[in-house]
Design an enzyme around this catalytic site. Sequence first.
Site, PDB file in Angstrom:
ATOM      1  NE  ARG A   1      -5.876  13.223  -1.061  1.00  0.00           N
ATOM      2  CZ  ARG A   1      -6.439  12.150  -1.612  1.00  0.00           C
ATOM      3  NH1 ARG A   1      -5.819  11.516  -2.575  1.00  0.00           N
ATOM      4  NH2 ARG A   1      -7.610  11.715  -1.212  1.00  0.00           N
TER       5      ARG A   1
ATOM      6  CG  PHE B   1      -1.946   1.111   1.111  1.00  0.00           C
ATOM      7  CD1 PHE B   1      -3.104   0.926   0.366  1.00  0.00           C
ATOM      8  CD2 PHE B   1      -1.743   2.333   1.733  1.00  0.00           C
ATOM      9  CE1 PHE B   1      -4.040   1.943   0.232  1.00  0.00           C
ATOM     10  CE2 PHE B   1      -2.675   3.352   1.602  1.00  0.00           C
ATOM     11  CZ  PHE B   1      -3.822   3.153   0.858  1.00  0.00           C
TER      12      PHE B   1
HETATM   13  P1  5GP Z   1      -8.676  -0.384  -8.357  1.00  0.00           P
HETATM   14  O1  5GP Z   1     -10.102  -0.074  -8.719  1.00  0.00           O
HETATM   15  O2  5GP Z   1      -7.787  -0.595  -9.544  1.00  0.00           O
HETATM   16  O3  5GP Z   1      -8.600  -1.526  -7.381  1.00  0.00           O
HETATM   17  O4  5GP Z   1      -8.120   0.804  -7.516  1.00  0.00           O
HETATM   18  C1  5GP Z   1      -7.957   2.051  -8.012  1.00  0.00           C
HETATM   19  C2  5GP Z   1      -7.976   3.054  -6.904  1.00  0.00           C
HETATM   20  O5  5GP Z   1      -7.685   2.456  -5.637  1.00  0.00           O
HETATM   21  C3  5GP Z   1      -6.896   4.081  -7.098  1.00  0.00           C
HETATM   22  O6  5GP Z   1      -7.337   5.156  -7.878  1.00  0.00           O
HETATM   23  C4  5GP Z   1      -6.578   4.483  -5.675  1.00  0.00           C
HETATM   24  O7  5GP Z   1      -7.440   5.514  -5.272  1.00  0.00           O
HETATM   25  C5  5GP Z   1      -6.862   3.257  -4.856  1.00  0.00           C
HETATM   26  N1  5GP Z   1      -5.639   2.499  -4.523  1.00  0.00           N
HETATM   27  C6  5GP Z   1      -5.260   1.276  -4.991  1.00  0.00           C
HETATM   28  N2  5GP Z   1      -4.077   0.896  -4.475  1.00  0.00           N
HETATM   29  C7  5GP Z   1      -3.686   1.907  -3.668  1.00  0.00           C
HETATM   30  C8  5GP Z   1      -2.499   2.132  -2.867  1.00  0.00           C
HETATM   31  O8  5GP Z   1      -1.556   1.332  -2.765  1.00  0.00           O
HETATM   32  N3  5GP Z   1      -2.465   3.328  -2.186  1.00  0.00           N
HETATM   33  C9  5GP Z   1      -3.460   4.248  -2.241  1.00  0.00           C
HETATM   34  N4  5GP Z   1      -3.308   5.374  -1.530  1.00  0.00           N
HETATM   35  N5  5GP Z   1      -4.573   4.074  -2.990  1.00  0.00           N
HETATM   36  C10 5GP Z   1      -4.672   2.925  -3.702  1.00  0.00           C
END
Ligand code: 5GP
Length: 174
Positions: free
Chosen positions: A164, A151
């Site tokens: 951020r 993460f």
């Molecule tokens: P997905 O729909 O591909 O699972 O996730 C996309 C969204 O999940 C990203 O735009 C982000 O907001 C969040 N996200 C996924 N992995 C991470 C991570 O490792 N760190 C953070 N801060 N957000 C994440």
Amino acid sequence: MVRNKLDVLIPEDRIQARVRELGAEIRATLGDVPITCICVLKGSFIFMADLVRAIGGDVRCEFLGVSSYHGGTKSTGVVRITQDLRSPIEGRHCLVVEDIIDTGLTLHYLYRMLQMRSPATLHTCTLLDKPVHREVEFKCDFVGFQIPDEFVVGYGLDLGEYYRNLPYIAVYHP
Ligand code: 5GP
């Protein structure tokens, strides 16, 4: 704010160098057309700001509010539009600018939603790609970095709205 839970994964200078390369790649691929860059809020706002300057030429900026995490560190798989685009994208050359692809659900959903609005072309760009948790097949056109199953925060990415503003990408250890 506790900073000792953070380990730098991608330092600021590597991010900046890669963003410049991505900008050049995008301009070379799309050619000399006006590009509508669609920033997926909130995580992409810093990447978007640097990327549009690296693309150069005629660029329009649009913002799409999306919520998929609800403050935790695990994907819920639910994509909620919290703020739609202000202008139609019909006939425009569009580039979706995302911070990270994890399960792929968000970008997959957004791509289909935007495609229905009849853009001239629709490309996607993500700063980070975390392929281990992919739940839907999605081929992103421009990828900054592939990262391991961690993460991450910083350079726009948050945990509970914090971190951020870090100029680098760091792994957050809970
Ligand atoms: P997905 O729909 O591909 O699972 O996730 C996309 C969204 O999940 C990203 O735009 C982000 O907001 C969040 N996200 C996924 N992995 C991470 C991570 O490792 N760190 C953070 N801060 N957000 C994440």
